[in-house]
Design an enzyme around this catalytic site. Structure first.
Site, PDB file in Angstrom:
ATOM      1  N   HIS A  98       0.950  -1.242  -0.006  1.00 28.70           N
ATOM      2  CA  HIS A  98      -0.094  -0.064  -0.151  1.00 28.70           C
ATOM      3  C   HIS A  98       0.945   1.183  -0.080  1.00 28.70           C
ATOM      4  O   HIS A  98       2.040   1.064   0.624  1.00 28.70           O
ATOM      5  CB  HIS A  98      -0.835   0.169   1.353  1.00 28.70           C
ATOM      6  CG  HIS A  98      -1.913   0.939   1.183  1.00 28.70           C
ATOM      7  ND1 HIS A  98      -1.729   2.208   1.842  1.00 28.70           N
ATOM      8  CD2 HIS A  98      -3.318   0.903   1.098  1.00 28.70           C
ATOM      9  CE1 HIS A  98      -2.652   3.003   1.703  1.00 28.70           C
ATOM     10  NE2 HIS A  98      -3.797   2.191   1.245  1.00 28.70           N
ATOM     11  N   ASP A 142       3.041  -4.684   8.121  1.00 21.98           N
ATOM     12  CA  ASP A 142       1.766  -3.857   8.009  1.00 21.98           C
ATOM     13  C   ASP A 142       0.695  -4.615   8.024  1.00 21.98           C
ATOM     14  O   ASP A 142       0.462  -5.447   7.098  1.00 21.98           O
ATOM     15  CB  ASP A 142       1.860  -3.064   6.349  1.00 21.98           C
ATOM     16  CG  ASP A 142       0.669  -2.244   6.263  1.00 21.98           C
ATOM     17  OD1 ASP A 142      -0.017  -2.384   6.848  1.00 21.98           O
ATOM     18  OD2 ASP A 142       0.595  -1.641   4.909  1.00 21.98           O
ATOM     19  N   GLN A 175      -4.434  -4.922   6.656  1.00 20.62           N
ATOM     20  CA  GLN A 175      -5.514  -5.717   6.152  1.00 20.62           C
ATOM     21  C   GLN A 175      -5.835  -6.845   6.957  1.00 20.62           C
ATOM     22  O   GLN A 175      -6.919  -7.469   7.437  1.00 20.62           O
ATOM     23  CB  GLN A 175      -5.193  -6.180   4.610  1.00 20.62           C
ATOM     24  CG  GLN A 175      -5.281  -4.681   3.740  1.00 20.62           C
ATOM     25  CD  GLN A 175      -6.554  -4.335   3.672  1.00 20.62           C
ATOM     26  OE1 GLN A 175      -7.675  -5.106   3.962  1.00 20.62           O
ATOM     27  NE2 GLN A 175      -6.726  -3.029   3.494  1.00 20.62           N
ATOM     28  N   LYS A 233     -10.040  -0.389  10.394  1.00 20.87           N
ATOM     29  CA  LYS A 233     -10.213  -1.560   9.841  1.00 20.87           C
ATOM     30  C   LYS A 233     -10.815  -2.744  10.617  1.00 20.87           C
ATOM     31  O   LYS A 233     -10.531  -3.878  10.360  1.00 20.87           O
ATOM     32  CB  LYS A 233      -8.998  -1.634   8.885  1.00 20.87           C
ATOM     33  CG  LYS A 233      -8.819  -0.754   7.559  1.00 20.87           C
ATOM     34  CD  LYS A 233      -7.614  -1.128   6.887  1.00 20.87           C
ATOM     35  CE  LYS A 233      -7.516  -0.233   5.641  1.00 20.87           C
ATOM     36  NZ  LYS A 233      -7.424   0.789   5.663  1.00 20.87           N
ATOM     37  N   CYS A 250      -4.607   2.765  -3.661  1.00 17.69           N
ATOM     38  CA  CYS A 250      -3.624   3.203  -3.085  1.00 17.69           C
ATOM     39  C   CYS A 250      -2.204   2.101  -3.138  1.00 17.69           C
ATOM     40  O   CYS A 250      -1.550   1.967  -2.267  1.00 17.69           O
ATOM     41  CB  CYS A 250      -3.673   3.341  -1.516  1.00 17.69           C
ATOM     42  SG  CYS A 250      -4.953   4.816  -1.382  1.00 17.69           S
TER      43      CYS A 250
END
Lengths: 404, 145
Positions: free
Chosen positions: A119, A196, A199, A222, A362
């Site tokens: 991302h 990261d 998600q 999220k 993104c």
């Protein structure tokens, strides 16, 4: 034990009040759960005060709620200590914090390894660090389906590598990164690992200890929690070594006209008034999530994903981005339609009550890798049902009929 | 959560007609503009005579709204100077924001359903921005021999 998605959906106030909405954009922002919503309301109505500053009882209650939230986050992450949890404004801020604080210690010629599947939030900060510090960026090779090619890690993780910054799961393909070989490759050259988790954190409790990483970033919005709050988890020894990123109130030991000393982590990295109520909501959401039947929920997601993939593959002109095998991906699917722009498709789908995301997501370097400028993305959460998938597929048939 | 439908057949037909699509053999100026929101990309080429557009060509990698707006420029862009084009762009933007339809652009009526879709206004305006950029580019070059 079967999982009742409709009952779970009832735990989300917006979805409960919009029964006709087919919300398939949880990879962008998930809906807030009632536990988080209620916790924010209770805090703002009964405990609202600044934290780590006041001596009156209301402030003590606010302090306790804020630190309880830190412990709830630590429990969700299986972190060794709540002091390893830094509250930020979101995953983007968390990654930028590492890029600045960790980046301060890098020299020209040092390397950061990342992939084209990141991302922008885990891409642009490293380009900015490259401009500031003269570090080099090395890109982990990708396979044709967008997954990191683990057979060629040595191309990117060299002896000059100081940090591997990689997504746990792609926000475009849903591909889940096999982190163990990456962590091993990083360890072999003495590099640190930032994951990261923006998600992946939505899809069940995380075990940072088992992952073996040094930093883990994710966002509240999220994980069925409020906007405006996120987390940087850092291994205690790593956080202790880092200088602060932002300066201000709350992050100091002592300030004199001549100099300033820093507070210990995590407060060293929480300059200014933090997002207190949002953190309390995040803690409540994660506490509630930890109590959910995740094996059944994952089976539910895999079932819906299978239905979705089967239905998409029957559509003429559709190209799937990412791995086909469900075991390699989150319940998140991006695709392109021949001759139809994703924004047009999304707009028509909206007329069917289907909310999906279209655009470059993104992730323009990955779009370039796939040779497209944009894609449509449908992302599933446990509150989604077979009816949601059916509505998307029916809507896509209308898109193809009208726009192709 | 109902919304007007911008995908009327007339708009689709305008987009498909592609007035002005293609390239110019010897443009005086060109510009590439990207939409940071969606990744749409428009390349616009222009030839000028006396400061006015004498020919234009566009290559749109974008949505139907962007394609239709570029086609609208293909119909009405020739003859405009930079000031006129900027005024047209301002009129289109104001019309999308809920103002009067800009005079001289009858196809704007096809874009009226886009008014409540603020995230899509940029799709309509991107070809205008690219054409302004192409004229600026031409202005910075010496005249062709």
């Amino acid at each position: 034990m079967s999982f009742d998605a409709l009952s779970w959906r009832g735990q989300f106030p917006l979805l409960a009040s919009h029964p006709q909405l087919h919300y398939l954009d949880s990879a962008a922002t998930s809906q807030i759960c009632r536990a988080a919503f209620d916790a924010v309301g209770l805090h703002e109505l009964g405990r609202r005060a600044n934290v780590l500053r006041g001596t009156y009882r209301l402030a003590e209650m606010a302090d306790a709620a804020y630190e309880d939230a830190r412990r709830q986050v630590a429990a969700y992450l299986n972190a060794g200590s709540a002091d390893e949890v830094v509250f930020t404004s979101g995953a983007t801020a968390s990654i930028n914090l590492v890029a600045h604080a960790f980046g301060e210690g890098l020299q020209p010629g040092d390397e950061v390894a990342l992939s084209l599947a990141e991302h922008h939030s885990n891409f642009v900060p490293w380009q900015m660090l490259r401009a500031r510090r003269g570090v080099a960026l090395r890109f982990l090779p990708l396979a044709a389906d967008g997954r990191i090619d683990l057979s060629r890690l040595e191309q990117a993780v060299t002896p000059r590598c100081r940090l591997v910054a990689v997504t746990q799961a792609s926000n475009v393909t849903g591909a889940v990164t096999d982190l163990a070989p990456l962590v091993a490759a990083a360890r072999a050259v003495g590099a640190r690992v930032l994951v990261d988790g923006a998600q992946a954190a939505q899809h069940g409790p995380v075990d940072v200890t088992a992952l073996g990483c040094d930093f883990y970033a994710f966002s509240g919005h999220k994980v069925f929690a409020p906007n405006g709050v996120g987390v940087l988890w850092g291994r205690a020894a790593e956080l202790e070594r880092l200088p602060p990123f932002l300066g201000g109130g709350g992050m100091i030991g002592r300030v004199t006209a001549a100099d300033t000393t820093w507070a210990p982590p995590p407060r060293r990295f929480e300059a200014g008034t933090p997002p207190i109520a949002q953190a309390v909501g995040l803690g409540a959401a994660l506490d509630w999530l930890r109590q959910q039947p995740w094996p059944e929920m994952r089976s539910h997601g895999e079932h819906l994903l299978g239905r979705l993939l089967d239905g998409l593959e029957a559509l003429p002109g559709l190209t799937l981005l990412g791995p086909r095998q469900p075991e390699h991906r989150l319940p998140l699917v991006s695709f392109s339609l021949a001759g139809i722009h994703p924004h047009d498709a999304c707009q028509v789908l909206d007329q069917h009550g289907v909310a999906v995301r279209g655009g470059h997501l993104c992730a323009q370097p990955l779009m370039d890798y796939f040779g497209v400028t944009a894609a449509v993305r449908a992302s599933l959460a446990p509150y989604n049902t077979e009816e949601d998938v059916a509505a998307l597929l029916a809507g896509l048939e209308d898109v193809v009929r009208r726009l192709s | 959560m109902s919304a007007a439908d911008p995908y009327q057949q007339a708009l689709i037909d305008l987009a498909r007609a592609g007035h002005g699509a293609g390239s110019l053999p010897a443009p005086d100026g060109s510009a590439l503009r990207d939409s940071p929101l969606c990744g749409d990309r428009v390349r616009m080429q222009v030839r000028l005579e006396g400061g006015r557009v004498s020919a234009l060509a566009h290559d749109v990698k974008g949505c139907l709204l962007c394609q239709a707006a570029a086609a609208m420029l293909g119909l009405h862009g020739v003859g405009l100077d930079e000031a006129g084009l900027r005024a047209a762009r301002q009129g289109i933007a104001a019309g999308l924001a809920g103002g009067e339809a800009p005079p001289g652009w009858p196809e704007f009526a096809l874009f009226e359903p886009v008014r409540p879709m603020r995230n899509r206004h940029g799709c309509v305006l991107l070809p205008f921005d690219a054409l302004i950029g192409a004229i600026e580019d031409a202005g910075g070059k010496p005249p062709a021999a």
